[in-house]
Design a protein around this motif. Sequence first.
Motif: not given
Length: 225
Positions: A1-3, A212-216
């Motif tokens: 979820m986004n903040h 939640t966070g980033r995947l590269n």
Amino acid sequence: MNHPEHPEPVAELFPRERTVIAPGAVHVPDWLGPGRQAELLAACRAWARPPAGLRTVRTPGGGEMSARQVCLGLHWYPYGYARTAVDGDGAPVKPMPAWLAELGRQAVAAAYSTPPEPEVAYDIALINFYGDDSRMGMHRDAEEKSQAPVVSLSLGDTCVFRFGNTTSRGRPYRDLELRSGDLFVFGGPSRSAYHGVPKILPGTGPRALGLTGRLNITLRVGGLG
């Protein structure tokens, strides 16, 4: 979820456009649509499970990378490749899916506005997960023998991506935002350029993606036999 302090972004007045950042380095915004992003996220979650799953990378000097990583095709460790997770659980690395290799070829064709090259076979994927405080120092992708372009796909939170020069970690460099669905390709004169991620912007990913966070997802051609 986004903040909650970061609402879902609205449409921009001026859509972001394909941009040549340096010779051979191209940013293609919104290359992956919402459906393809969701499919890729589901695949990343499966790859991250043991064996040879998501791990903390430790450098020879005893430090730890703040972004955690899982590999496909060949296992990257500082600073080389292996067929097993030599700095993890020792299990054989998961195979590189044919559809992901094909996505790499399509990505290069989209970035360079050329037909896909059938002889180029993407055989390595490095998948990095960034939390709110994760960073990636300036580095070069130098363990491959092939000079085929590197393909970078972003999911989740926006990051500040720093793309530099081929001779040093310092200036000149250029900072740009990579958002969920963005494509970045660097090859040719920029294949050995230093690059890094100095900052993650928490809560900026698309709410519908559920990340939640980033995947590269970084795709490479090893040329290692």
